[in-house]
Design a protein around this motif. Structure first.
Motif, PDB file in Angstrom:
ATOM      1  N   GLN A 129      49.699 117.517  28.345  1.00  0.00           N
ATOM      2  CA  GLN A 129      50.422 118.429  27.459  1.00  0.00           C
ATOM      3  C   GLN A 129      51.224 119.483  28.219  1.00  0.00           C
ATOM      4  O   GLN A 129      52.415 119.604  28.043  1.00  0.00           O
ATOM      5  CB  GLN A 129      49.417 119.127  26.542  1.00  0.00           C
ATOM      6  N   ARG A 153      59.340 119.691  35.207  1.00  0.00           N
ATOM      7  CA  ARG A 153      57.924 119.489  35.493  1.00  0.00           C
ATOM      8  C   ARG A 153      57.375 118.352  34.648  1.00  0.00           C
ATOM      9  O   ARG A 153      56.642 117.497  35.141  1.00  0.00           O
ATOM     10  CB  ARG A 153      57.132 120.754  35.143  1.00  0.00           C
ATOM     11  N   ARG A 167      58.961 115.911  33.496  1.00  0.00           N
ATOM     12  CA  ARG A 167      59.503 114.656  34.019  1.00  0.00           C
ATOM     13  C   ARG A 167      58.693 114.172  35.214  1.00  0.00           C
ATOM     14  O   ARG A 167      58.463 112.977  35.362  1.00  0.00           O
ATOM     15  CB  ARG A 167      60.960 114.855  34.435  1.00  0.00           C
ATOM     16  N   ASP A 215      60.776 123.733  25.040  1.00  0.00           N
ATOM     17  CA  ASP A 215      61.783 124.245  24.123  1.00  0.00           C
ATOM     18  C   ASP A 215      62.530 123.086  23.467  1.00  0.00           C
ATOM     19  O   ASP A 215      62.545 121.974  23.978  1.00  0.00           O
ATOM     20  CB  ASP A 215      62.779 125.136  24.879  1.00  0.00           C
ATOM     21  N   MET A 216      63.188 123.419  22.368  1.00  0.00           N
ATOM     22  CA  MET A 216      63.780 122.390  21.519  1.00  0.00           C
ATOM     23  C   MET A 216      64.661 121.362  22.229  1.00  0.00           C
ATOM     24  O   MET A 216      64.433 120.155  22.125  1.00  0.00           O
ATOM     25  CB  MET A 216      64.583 123.076  20.412  1.00  0.00           C
ATOM     26  N   SER A 217      65.686 121.827  22.972  1.00  0.00           N
ATOM     27  CA  SER A 217      66.614 120.855  23.533  1.00  0.00           C
ATOM     28  C   SER A 217      65.936 120.027  24.624  1.00  0.00           C
ATOM     29  O   SER A 217      66.219 118.836  24.791  1.00  0.00           O
ATOM     30  CB  SER A 217      67.865 121.552  24.071  1.00  0.00           C
ATOM     31  N   VAL A 218      64.997 120.658  25.346  1.00  0.00           N
ATOM     32  CA  VAL A 218      64.251 119.956  26.382  1.00  0.00           C
ATOM     33  C   VAL A 218      63.350 118.903  25.739  1.00  0.00           C
ATOM     34  O   VAL A 218      63.226 117.773  26.204  1.00  0.00           O
ATOM     35  CB  VAL A 218      63.388 120.951  27.184  1.00  0.00           C
ATOM     36  N   LYS A 219      62.764 119.298  24.623  1.00  0.00           N
ATOM     37  CA  LYS A 219      61.889 118.408  23.875  1.00  0.00           C
ATOM     38  C   LYS A 219      62.631 117.139  23.487  1.00  0.00           C
ATOM     39  O   LYS A 219      62.140 116.026  23.673  1.00  0.00           O
ATOM     40  CB  LYS A 219      61.458 119.173  22.624  1.00  0.00           C
ATOM     41  N   LEU A 220      63.855 117.329  22.982  1.00  0.00           N
ATOM     42  CA  LEU A 220      64.647 116.182  22.567  1.00  0.00           C
ATOM     43  C   LEU A 220      64.889 115.230  23.724  1.00  0.00           C
ATOM     44  O   LEU A 220      64.713 114.018  23.600  1.00  0.00           O
ATOM     45  CB  LEU A 220      66.005 116.664  22.046  1.00  0.00           C
ATOM     46  N   SER A 221      65.289 115.772  24.863  1.00  0.00           N
ATOM     47  CA  SER A 221      65.630 114.853  25.936  1.00  0.00           C
ATOM     48  C   SER A 221      64.387 114.198  26.516  1.00  0.00           C
ATOM     49  O   SER A 221      64.458 113.070  27.001  1.00  0.00           O
ATOM     50  CB  SER A 221      66.486 115.530  27.007  1.00  0.00           C
ATOM     51  N   ASN A 236      63.638 111.375  24.193  1.00  0.00           N
ATOM     52  CA  ASN A 236      64.631 110.346  24.480  1.00  0.00           C
ATOM     53  C   ASN A 236      64.275 109.556  25.739  1.00  0.00           C
ATOM     54  O   ASN A 236      64.341 108.324  25.769  1.00  0.00           O
ATOM     55  CB  ASN A 236      65.990 111.021  24.659  1.00  0.00           C
ATOM     56  N   ARG A 264      61.338 107.243  25.237  1.00  0.00           N
ATOM     57  CA  ARG A 264      61.738 106.065  24.463  1.00  0.00           C
ATOM     58  C   ARG A 264      62.477 105.069  25.356  1.00  0.00           C
ATOM     59  O   ARG A 264      62.210 103.879  25.328  1.00  0.00           O
ATOM     60  CB  ARG A 264      62.633 106.527  23.319  1.00  0.00           C
ATOM     61  N   ASN A 320      57.663 115.132  14.068  1.00  0.00           N
ATOM     62  CA  ASN A 320      59.006 114.734  14.484  1.00  0.00           C
ATOM     63  C   ASN A 320      58.978 113.826  15.704  1.00  0.00           C
ATOM     64  O   ASN A 320      59.733 112.865  15.791  1.00  0.00           O
ATOM     65  CB  ASN A 320      59.846 115.972  14.781  1.00  0.00           C
ATOM     66  N   LYS A 359      57.970 110.401  14.589  1.00  0.00           N
ATOM     67  CA  LYS A 359      59.044 109.707  13.884  1.00  0.00           C
ATOM     68  C   LYS A 359      60.018 109.052  14.861  1.00  0.00           C
ATOM     69  O   LYS A 359      60.495 107.958  14.614  1.00  0.00           O
ATOM     70  CB  LYS A 359      59.773 110.734  13.013  1.00  0.00           C
ATOM     71  N   HIS A 360      60.288 109.756  15.954  1.00  0.00           N
ATOM     72  CA  HIS A 360      61.311 109.251  16.864  1.00  0.00           C
ATOM     73  C   HIS A 360      60.781 108.290  17.913  1.00  0.00           C
ATOM     74  O   HIS A 360      61.556 107.669  18.622  1.00  0.00           O
ATOM     75  CB  HIS A 360      62.013 110.416  17.559  1.00  0.00           C
ATOM     76  N   GLU A 372      65.216 130.661  22.013  1.00  0.00           N
ATOM     77  CA  GLU A 372      64.217 129.949  22.798  1.00  0.00           C
ATOM     78  C   GLU A 372      63.521 130.932  23.727  1.00  0.00           C
ATOM     79  O   GLU A 372      63.899 132.099  23.785  1.00  0.00           O
ATOM     80  CB  GLU A 372      64.899 128.793  23.540  1.00  0.00           C
ATOM     81  N   SER A 375      70.411 120.346  17.837  1.00  0.00           N
ATOM     82  CA  SER A 375      69.201 119.694  18.319  1.00  0.00           C
ATOM     83  C   SER A 375      68.199 119.556  17.183  1.00  0.00           C
ATOM     84  O   SER A 375      67.486 118.558  17.076  1.00  0.00           O
ATOM     85  CB  SER A 375      68.592 120.471  19.487  1.00  0.00           C
ATOM     86  N   SER A 421      64.514 108.191  12.036  1.00  0.00           N
ATOM     87  CA  SER A 421      64.040 107.794  13.347  1.00  0.00           C
ATOM     88  C   SER A 421      65.055 106.902  14.086  1.00  0.00           C
ATOM     89  O   SER A 421      65.988 106.390  13.487  1.00  0.00           O
ATOM     90  CB  SER A 421      62.721 107.037  13.206  1.00  0.00           C
ATOM     91  N   GLU A 426      70.505 119.669  27.849  1.00  0.00           N
ATOM     92  CA  GLU A 426      69.473 120.695  27.802  1.00  0.00           C
ATOM     93  C   GLU A 426      70.122 122.014  28.147  1.00  0.00           C
ATOM     94  O   GLU A 426      70.824 122.115  29.145  1.00  0.00           O
ATOM     95  CB  GLU A 426      68.411 120.411  28.860  1.00  0.00           C
TER      96      GLU A 426
END
Lengths: 319, 291, 329
Positions: free
Chosen positions: A92, A153, A155, A179-185, A188, A191, A209, A212-213, C41, C256, C264, C272
């Motif tokens: 985590q 980190r 990564r 943080d949000m944008s880091v979470k998204l990538s 990604n 996946r 979320n 879901k992705h 953030e 974002s 999905s 980022e």
């Protein structure tokens, strides 16, 4: 297809002073090769303990864990070491899961060395390859964790888990500290790597979320038991168990115009020290009936590979 | 914004910050700088001092007994006419050697034993912790006295006795750190890779747990100097005629009453300065950590 | 009418020989009976802003300039004693970690009763009955039994309810809630926000909610201020922020979120954007070097705060009056 991992009726109880904490109370699950499965639930529901028993970081009190048909739950540590590289974990908090005194290179070379790879050049080239896959470069080799950002980190944590080509990767809340944008990538990236390496993932999380992705199948845990399971799209679109419904309706929707009805649970999760006799949700459930407090509902199969453990659903199906 | 995490990112970076300047260190941390300067001085005296002195520490000169400090004998001479400054300088080597070896032994053994206690817990921890309690129930000096009395008084036994006396502190410090660290996620991660338990403890956790014990070292050096001198003073440690501060003070004490104060005074000053040096460094290091 | 007006607030934070401005010249106001969200953030300066309102910024942070007008009186020039009377009675605050904000050696009920005795000067028995009422109000089951409990005997959610009960004990005009649900589960989080919203309507107070969760903002707030690198880069009503956000950083943040919220298997790839380092200094806009729409001026000149519509302000060169560049993708 032969399942990659089968968890059969695993229980894990801890002693805590004079009390017994019933963290996991008989859960069974199956993961097939290349499948991405989520285990969701709130803190204390036993999802992390389940993953720790699979990794043999703790031994189950009861039950079996079969990896490719072989029971690994009671295997001596020395013998199990051969399987370690095949079952890996992403933690985590990337700040806590990397040794602060190790450089990226040292962190990533350890799993390779333990696999018996000796050649310095081979180790280095495999590390660079892996770093590239997680979108880091050779310039990060000699950095210490504190010299990396949170996303970098995580990564490195992902690279450490994947560098030994595992069949199963357990992702324990891999995005909740980001943080949000880091979470998204990071989602990604996970996946993309799953497609590339065709490993199975078991995602442990409370963040719907991410589920879901990333996942195709989801299992919902409450107080050490699975209360609902099925394909993500169906469970999310049409949750059956009152707990799943409450959980999904509690997620804030980022659209100020939709005002949705929230299914409210009453009070707090009961203590896992003294489990209720009947359904574990009975005291909090807005739909509870007298029998819910008497008898514990079994996990029932529903059409479409779905499973639910609720008395009310049993009737829905039989009628 | 979360202030605490941001400062946490700033402080460790200080260590290999290229802009790290001695002027700033000097301005902000007077104890550490003074201590370090004194330490460099002491080490230089210990290494180079004996090469520069004109006399030998054991060279007696019957005609020159109890000469007061003068240009010929800066610190005076003792009952056998030996030059005191020569003896004080030669003793620096021996006393620093005792301090360093006592501390090193206590540190190495203590941290490893403490690691085992903290990491494995259970009966290992029980046994070690009870032993530590027993050792700590004696004042360190009394304990060291007992050990030398038992083993016999020579250099080697003085070192063993003192390190046994200080070891419990190192065991406790490392054990406490280890208890905090043993459930760290990176230890779990190492286990997931198949790293053996002993290796996780020694390679992954111990280097992260060692900080407080390292800080304790400077303090222990000071104690070792003082207690080694104390043992010799009581005749339980290093024996005369060895040039050692404690021995010199012990022999010089009776001269004070007959007016020859210098025989005990100068070795005494040497002990005070050395102990102060290590204490200043200890204070400085603590201040550095708090900043 | 404005309950609280923050004008030109700057907070500095010394690091080695330098001083870093972690909150830089921000202004906003809170009306009566309104919930304002402060989003950004980690490292954007939102918590510092919130603590500065009560002059509770931790050492060595220092409030450099500005005015904090509460009921038209400047809190920054008041003596500490007067401020203490305001804290907890007129303005209350709930913190991120409820358990560590409660006194572990005191019964939770007594902690609430104490708030009544200090601020409302109630007698012991009256304070206790009021505290019990409050425990009931915040939805704690079996309040009589919980009154006697110590913080460690309660779950995180229960502790946060106790904190809220304490914060509301004296009918504050303003409640400052700093990430009040961090570490709580989603179902408990939903309960806490529903409770705050209900109580806000019931007793008619204003709320300043600090969070990084835009979903929570959408469900709870009336107006939102978006923070980046110590600036409020955009402030508007909730619908406007979600539908007609102007600032490139707001667009990034909302973008974002939309990507995460969509069905999905959509593409999640996006740049980022890290917060600027704490010691980042520039003559221009703090977001410029990460901004997809930046042009020369953004690097050399600090953008002014422009009102683009009623109640909608943006701090960006693109929206300055008379600027023709003002359209970005």
């Amino acid at each position: 297809m032969e399942p990659l991992l089968e968890v059969k009726n695993v229980k894990k109880w801890f002693r805590s002073g004079r009390d017994t904490v019933h963290a996991v109370n008989g859960i069974s699950l199956t993961i097939h090769p290349g499948e991405v499965v989520a285990l969701v639930g709130e803190s204390g529901c036993g999802k992390s303990t389940t993953s720790r028993t699979i990794l043999r970081l703790t031994d189950p009190t009861e039950g079996q864990i079969l990896y490719k048909g072989i029971d690994i739950s009671r295997m001596p540590e020395k013998q199990f070491r051969a399987y370690r590289s095949k079952i890996q974990m992403v933690f985590q908090d990337p700040t806590m899961s990397l040794n602060p005194l190790f450089t990226v290179k040292r962190t990533l070379s350890e799993p390779l060395r333990l696999q018996g790879i000796k050649g310095k050049d081979e180790i280095e080239s495999r590390i660079i390859q892996m770093l590239k896959k997680v979108q880091l470069g050779p310039e990060h080799l000699d950095r210490y964790p504190r010299q990396l950002s949170g996303g970098q980190r995580q990564r490195v944590g992902i690279a450490r888990a994947l560098i030994t080509d595992p069949d199963l990767v357990i992702l324990d809340e891999p995005t909740s500290a980001l943080d949000m944008s880091v979470k998204l990538s990071v989602i990604n990236l996970l996946r993309k790597l799953q497609h590339e390496l065709n490993a199975s993932y078991l995602l442990i999380t409370h963040d719907m979320n991410t589920v879901k992705h990333l996942c195709s199948r989801v299992m919902v845990m409450y107080l050490g038991r699975i209360v609902e399971a099925g394909p993500v799209s169906e469970v999310f679109a049409n949750p059956k168990h009152p707990y799943t419904r409450a959980l999904l309706s509690a997620i804030p929707v980022a659209d100020p115009t939709t005002k949705k009805e929230r299914i409210r649970l009453i009070g707090d999760t009961p203590s896992p020290v003294s489990l209720p006799k009947g359904c574990s949700l009975a005291d909090r459930c807005p739909m509870a009936e007298p029998r819910c407090k008497e008898r514990q509902p079994e996990l029932q199969h529903l059409p479409g590979e779905r499973m639910v453990a609720c008395h009310l659903v049993e009737e829905m199906v039989s009628s | 914004m979360n202030i605490s995490t941001e400062t946490a990112e700033v402080t460790p970076a200080l260590r290999n910050d290229k802009r790290f300047r001695f002027t700033r260190l000097f301005k902000h941390n007077v104890s550490l700088t003074t201590g370090l300067i004194l330490l460099i001085f002491l080490v230089l005296v210990a290494i180079l001092g004996p090469l520069l002195t004109q006399h030998s520490p054991y060279e007696t000169s019957p005609g020159d007994q109890y000469m007061a400090p003068s240009l010929a004998h800066l610190f005076g001479t003792d009952e056998f006419g030996r030059d005191i400054i020569t003896r004080v300088i030669h003793a620096a080597r021996l006393d620093l050697f005792i301090a360093v070896s006592v501390t090193a032994l206590a540190f190495v053994v203590g941290s490893i034993v403490g690691s085992f206690a903290g990491f494995y817990g259970g009966w290992v921890d029980m046994v070690i912790s009870r032993l530590v309690d027993v050792l700590l129930s004696f004042p360190a000096f009394i304990l060291a006295m007992g050990v030398t009395a038992m083993l016999g008084n020579n250099l080697q036994n003085v070192i063993i006795a003192l390190s046994v006396a200080y070891m419990p502190y190192f065991i406790r410090l490392t054990r406490a750190e280890m208890l905090k660290l043993r459930n760290a996620e990176f230890a779990d991660a190492a286990r997931c890779m198949g790293t053996s338990k002993v290796k996780i403890m020694l390679v992954h956790l111990l280097p992260n747990a060692i900080g407080p014990a390292v800080a304790q070292c400077t303090l222990t050096m000071g104690w070792a100097i003082l207690d080694a001198a104390g043992l010799s003073f009581l005749g339980l440690g290093i024996q005369a005629p060895t040039a050692e501060w404690g021995v010199m003070i012990g022999n010089g004490v009776r001269d004070i009453f007959s007016g020859e104060w210098w025989t005990a005074f100068f070795p005494g000053i040497a002990v005070i300065v050395t102990v102060m040096t290590f204490n200043l460094i200890a204070i400085g290091v603590r201040q550095l950590k708090e900043d | 009418m404005e309950l609280l007006a923050v004008k030109g607030l700057s907070v500095t934070f010394p690091q080695d020989d330098k001083t870093n401005r972690v909150v830089d010249d921000i202004s906003f106001s809170i009306r009566r009976n309104e919930v304002i969200g402060l989003v950004g953030e980690s490292g954007s300066g939102k918590t510092v802003t919130a603590t500065a309102v009560l002059r509770l910024t931790r050492q060595p942070a220092d409030i450099e300039t500005g005015q904090i007008l509460f009921h038209e009186e400047d809190l920054l020039t008041k003596p500490e004693s007067e401020l203490q009377a305001i804290r907890g009675s007129k303005i209350s605050m709930i913190f991120q970690n409820p358990r560590s904000s409660l006194n572990p050696l005191m019964k939770v009920g007594d902690q609430i009763a104490r708030a009544y005795r200090i601020h409302s000067k109630y007698k012991k028995s009256k304070a206790k009955s009021e505290a019990l009422k409050m425990l009931k109000l915040v939805g704690i089951p079996d309040p009589e039994a919980r009154y006697e409990a110590y913080p460690h005997e309660l779950s995180g959610g229960m502790c946060q309810r106790v904190m809220i009960a304490m914060a509301l004990a004296c009918n504050p005009d303003l409640l400052i809630a700093d990430e009040p649900t961090t570490g709580l589960d989603v179902t408990i989080e939903a309960q806490v926000f529903d409770l705050i919203k209900e109580l806000q309507k019931e007793i008619g107070m204003s709320v300043l909610l600090i969070t990084h969760d835009l979903g929570v903002v959408a469900e709870t707030c009336d107006r939102v201020a978006v923070m980046y690198g110590g600036h409020i880069v955009e402030m508007a009503e909730i619908d406007k922020i979600f539908r007609e956000q102007k600032h490139p950083y707001s667009k990034h943040l909302l973008g974002s979120l939309l990507k995460l919220d969509q069905k999905s298997n959509g593409d999640l790839n996006m740049e980022e954007i890290a917060p600027p380092p704490i010691d980042y200094k520039t003559a221009g806009c703090r977001f410029a070097n990460r901004c997809p729409a930046a042009y020369e001026r953004c690097f050399s000149e600090k953008p002014p705060v422009t009102t683009v519509a009623a109640g909608h302000t943006v701090m960006c060169h693109l929206y300055e009056e008379g600027n023709q560049v003002g359209t970005i993708a």
